[in-house]
Design an enzyme around this catalytic site. Structure first.
Site, PDB file in Angstrom:
ATOM      1  N   TYR A 144       0.845  -1.192   0.000  1.00  0.00           N
ATOM      2  CA  TYR A 144       0.000   0.000   0.000  1.00  0.00           C
ATOM      3  C   TYR A 144       0.879   1.239   0.000  1.00  0.00           C
ATOM      4  CZ  TYR A 144      -3.606   3.344   1.520  1.00  0.00           C
ATOM      5  OH  TYR A 144      -4.472   4.413   1.608  1.00  0.00           O
ATOM      6  N   ASP A 239       9.206   2.875   0.128  1.00  0.00           N
ATOM      7  CA  ASP A 239       8.121   3.493   0.879  1.00  0.00           C
ATOM      8  C   ASP A 239       8.309   3.094   2.338  1.00  0.00           C
ATOM      9  OD1 ASP A 239       5.853   4.224   2.182  1.00  0.00           O
ATOM     10  OD2 ASP A 239       4.451   3.315   0.762  1.00  0.00           O
ATOM     11  N   LYS A 267       3.632   8.702   9.147  1.00  0.00           N
ATOM     12  CA  LYS A 267       3.440   8.060  10.448  1.00  0.00           C
ATOM     13  C   LYS A 267       4.431   8.569  11.527  1.00  0.00           C
ATOM     14  CE  LYS A 267       0.609   4.615   8.407  1.00  0.00           C
ATOM     15  NZ  LYS A 267       0.648   3.851   7.196  1.00  0.00           N
TER      16      LYS A 267
END
Ligand SMILES: *Cc1c(COP(=O)(O)O)cnc(C)c1O
Length: 428
Positions: A144, A239, A267
């Site tokens: 994702y 990522d 995050k």
């Protein structure tokens, strides 16, 4: 446990917010039941609107690596807020956090801040295309990278051909530039590169996958990707929205000793405020506007509250880097405890773990990619989820998510969790 107030709040929310939530997984569709409304949180615990206390294994999907309402972060935000919340002009703190991030992460010279992981990945791919002059990208099934159009391409049966959009609204034109590969399958990646010679701008990957459970890269896989990229003039994009500042100071690049060309963050880097970032060496970053032609911007990018939270978080991780070791030990302890009680109750399972990421799969085979992750028994997972919830333990309401261990968890919390899993296992 009683969820009367949460249920009432959900009914109210559904009237004015699609599905009652601002991000789909929160709606509990994967496990059934009604979402829990949080009132407040401190350290390792969530307190919901009905007064229940839950031990939190999600931690806002990663950011709260040091626990909820971590004081240095909260205080930094309060102090900044008093001085104005947004200017749309440069501030010194942006340079401070950039200097710190660049010093912690290997192989990057410059970093640009955005407002989410989605923005970071979207911008990284635009930069890769602008830098290489090529259009296509390779992503891995089950990884994702946020919800921008290029990434909403999922593995169908034709997994190694052109992607097909898996959300209405993503055009076929966009989808055709995203090629799908199998995670941990280097031959598959090589085939795609050879079949699209000189057309591929970048390969984007979660160096440790965390969005199909936790799936570590097979031994040598990241190195082989690096070599393939070098041989074919393709950029390697890590990522690290989930792994950055979590697996080590320098994230997966440091842990596996592999250099990526562009790295994406989110995050943890925002300490719980909306922050993302992407970074690379000068040669690549200097292509970005205003230095170069690749456009990227943001009214609230580098927002002072967000930068203050991020700076406080990174400072803590930088000065107390034994945190990463301690987190890994706690996670290993939990892993061993869960293995023991599930095995003791004859529950078929596989557990994957890297650092402070861990996931429990209800299937016996190795979980190495999306296909093997999808084999897990979802009915067992649903019972497991609700059983744990009833014991006061909150794990992700989806079988395709990793657990995020926070440093606020004590060994007592971990023992409490393992005992609860033992109880729940008897009902599976
Ligand atoms: C969460 C996540 C994203 C998206 O970040 P948002 O802040 O939700 O937009 C991108 N990549 C990975 C690996 C993630 O885990």
């Amino acid at each position: 446990m009683i969820y009367t107030r949460s249920s009432a709040l959900f009914v109210q929310a559904e009237k004015v917010i699609p599905g009652g939530v601002n991000s789909p997984v929160r709606a509990f569709k994967g496990v059934g039941g009604t979402p829990i409304f949080v009132k407040e949180a401190k350290g390792a615990y969530l307190y919901d609107e009905d007064g229940n206390r839950l031990i939190d294994y999600i931690n806002s999907w990663g950011p709260m690596i040091l626990g909820h309402a971590f004081e240095p972060v909260v205080n930094a935000v309060i102090e900044k807020a008093k001085k104005g919340t947004s200017f749309g002009m440069p501030t010194e703190i942006e340079t401070e956090i950039a200097e710190l991030a660049v010093s912690m992460v290997p192989n990057i010279d410059k970093i640009r801040f955005v407002n989410s992981g989605t923005e970071a990945c979207m911008s990284a791919v635009r930069l890769a295309r602008g830098f290489t002059g090529k259009d296509k990208i390779i992503k891995f099934a089950g990884c994702y990278h946020g919800h921008s159009d290029s990434f909403l391409i999922q593995a169908g049966s034709g997994a190694s051909t052109f992607g097909t959009p898996n959300s209405p609204g993503v055009t076929k034109g966009t989808a055709k530039d995203t090629l799908l590969a199998r995670y941990n399958d280097i031959d598959n990646v090589n085939e795609l590169i050879q079949a699209n010679k000189n057309e591929i701008a970048c390969i984007i990957i979660e160096p440790v996958a965390g969005n199909m459970g936790c799936i570590p890269p097979a031994k040598g896989f990241l190195k082989a990707l690096r070599d393939l990229c070098d041989a074919n003039d393709v950029l390697l994009v890590f990522d690290e929205v989930m792994t950055g500042f979590r697996l080590a100071k320098g994230g997966a690049q440091e842990l596996y000793n592999i250099n990526a060309d562009i790295v994406c963050f989110g995050k943890v880097i925002g300490g719980g405020l909306p922050v993302g970032a992407f970074a690379a060496r000068n040669e690549i970053m200097n292509q970005l506007a205003p230095l170069g032609p690749v456009y990227q911007a943001g009214t609230l990018s580098g927002n002072p509250l967000a930068m203050a939270a991020g700076l406080a978080m990174l400072t803590e991780l930088n000065t107390k880097d034994e945190i990463f070791e301690r987190l890994a030990r706690k996670t290993e302890y939990l892993h061993n405890g869960i293995t023991k009680v599930l095995t003791g109750n004859n529950i078929t399972h596989t557990i994957n773990r890297v650092g402070s990421m861990v996931s429990v799969h209800f299937d016996e085979g190795a979980v190495i990619d999306f296909e093997t992750a999808a084999k897990g028994n979802n009915e067992t997972f649903k019972k497991f989820f609700h059983g744990l919830l009833n014991e006061g333990i909150y794990i992700a309401p989806s079988a395709f998510e990793t657990w995020f261990i926070t440093d606020a968890l004590t060994y007592e919390d971990l023992d409490f969790t393992i005992n609860a899993i033992n109880k729940v296992a008897k009902t599976l």
